[in-house]
Design a protein around this motif. Structure first.
Motif, PDB file in Angstrom:
ATOM      1  N   ARG A   1       0.811  -1.216   0.000  1.00  0.00           N
ATOM      2  CA  ARG A   1       0.000   0.000   0.000  1.00  0.00           C
ATOM      3  C   ARG A   1       0.840   1.258   0.000  1.00  0.00           C
ATOM      4  O   ARG A   1       0.396   2.291  -0.464  1.00  0.00           O
ATOM      5  CB  ARG A   1      -0.945   0.008   1.205  1.00  0.00           C
TER       6      ARG A   1
ATOM      7  N   ALA B   1      -5.576   2.163  -1.453  1.00  0.00           N
ATOM      8  CA  ALA B   1      -6.819   1.766  -0.788  1.00  0.00           C
ATOM      9  C   ALA B   1      -7.290   0.404  -1.287  1.00  0.00           C
ATOM     10  O   ALA B   1      -7.696  -0.456  -0.498  1.00  0.00           O
ATOM     11  CB  ALA B   1      -7.897   2.821  -1.022  1.00  0.00           C
ATOM     12  N   ALA B   2      -7.226   0.188  -2.595  1.00  0.00           N
ATOM     13  CA  ALA B   2      -7.653  -1.089  -3.164  1.00  0.00           C
ATOM     14  C   ALA B   2      -6.763  -2.227  -2.671  1.00  0.00           C
ATOM     15  O   ALA B   2      -7.246  -3.314  -2.344  1.00  0.00           O
ATOM     16  CB  ALA B   2      -7.620  -1.025  -4.692  1.00  0.00           C
TER      17      ALA B   2
ATOM     18  N   GLY C   1      -5.161  -2.330   0.134  1.00  0.00           N
ATOM     19  CA  GLY C   1      -5.488  -2.554   1.538  1.00  0.00           C
ATOM     20  C   GLY C   1      -6.746  -3.381   1.703  1.00  0.00           C
ATOM     21  O   GLY C   1      -6.788  -4.301   2.525  1.00  0.00           O
ATOM     22  N   ARG C   2      -7.781  -3.063   0.903  1.00  0.00           N
ATOM     23  CA  ARG C   2      -9.023  -3.841   0.973  1.00  0.00           C
ATOM     24  C   ARG C   2      -8.778  -5.283   0.555  1.00  0.00           C
ATOM     25  O   ARG C   2      -9.238  -6.223   1.197  1.00  0.00           O
ATOM     26  CB  ARG C   2     -10.102  -3.213   0.089  1.00  0.00           C
ATOM     27  N   ALA C   3      -8.035  -5.474  -0.512  1.00  0.00           N
ATOM     28  CA  ALA C   3      -7.755  -6.826  -1.006  1.00  0.00           C
ATOM     29  C   ALA C   3      -6.947  -7.626   0.006  1.00  0.00           C
ATOM     30  O   ALA C   3      -7.173  -8.813   0.204  1.00  0.00           O
ATOM     31  CB  ALA C   3      -7.010  -6.754  -2.337  1.00  0.00           C
TER      32      ALA C   3
ATOM     33  N   ARG D   1      -7.003  -7.441   3.193  1.00  0.00           N
ATOM     34  CA  ARG D   1      -7.748  -7.790   4.402  1.00  0.00           C
ATOM     35  C   ARG D   1      -8.863  -8.808   4.145  1.00  0.00           C
ATOM     36  O   ARG D   1      -9.502  -9.262   5.065  1.00  0.00           O
ATOM     37  CB  ARG D   1      -8.318  -6.527   5.041  1.00  0.00           C
ATOM     38  N   ARG D   2      -9.108  -9.172   2.889  1.00  0.00           N
ATOM     39  CA  ARG D   2     -10.179 -10.121   2.573  1.00  0.00           C
ATOM     40  C   ARG D   2      -9.736 -11.548   2.881  1.00  0.00           C
ATOM     41  O   ARG D   2      -8.645 -11.950   2.542  1.00  0.00           O
ATOM     42  CB  ARG D   2     -10.527 -10.052   1.091  1.00  0.00           C
TER      43      ARG D   2
END
Length: 76
Positions: A16, A27-28, A30-32, A34-35
């Motif tokens: 990130r 941001a993308a 980070g979201r990926a 944490r999935r």
């Protein structure tokens, strides 16, 4: 155990904060990360499987050279 979802030094935070990443990319990522299974565990699992496969491939290469099925030059 840290409550920070991305402690300093983990792979997700490294991705990130890549210098060439845009805010949207950070941001993308980070979201990926944490999935589902954590990104670090997934990366570690991939690395272990890759290393195991590499070991098997190297063993097959050495066996083929020793058996004369594959020519190889020494000390080049």
């Amino acid at each position: 155990m840290s409550t920070d979802p991305d402690p300093p030094g983990d792979a997700a935070s490294t991705l990130r904060t890549a210098p060439d990443a845009t805010p949207e990319q950070r941001a993308a990522r980070g979201r990926a990360a944490r999935r589902g299974e954590s990104f670090d565990r997934a990366l570690t699992g991939f690395g272990e499987k890759y290393a195991d496969r590499n070991e098997l491939d190297h063993r097959a290469l050495v066996d083929a050279v020793r058996a004369g099925r594959l020519p190889a030059a020494r000390d080049v």
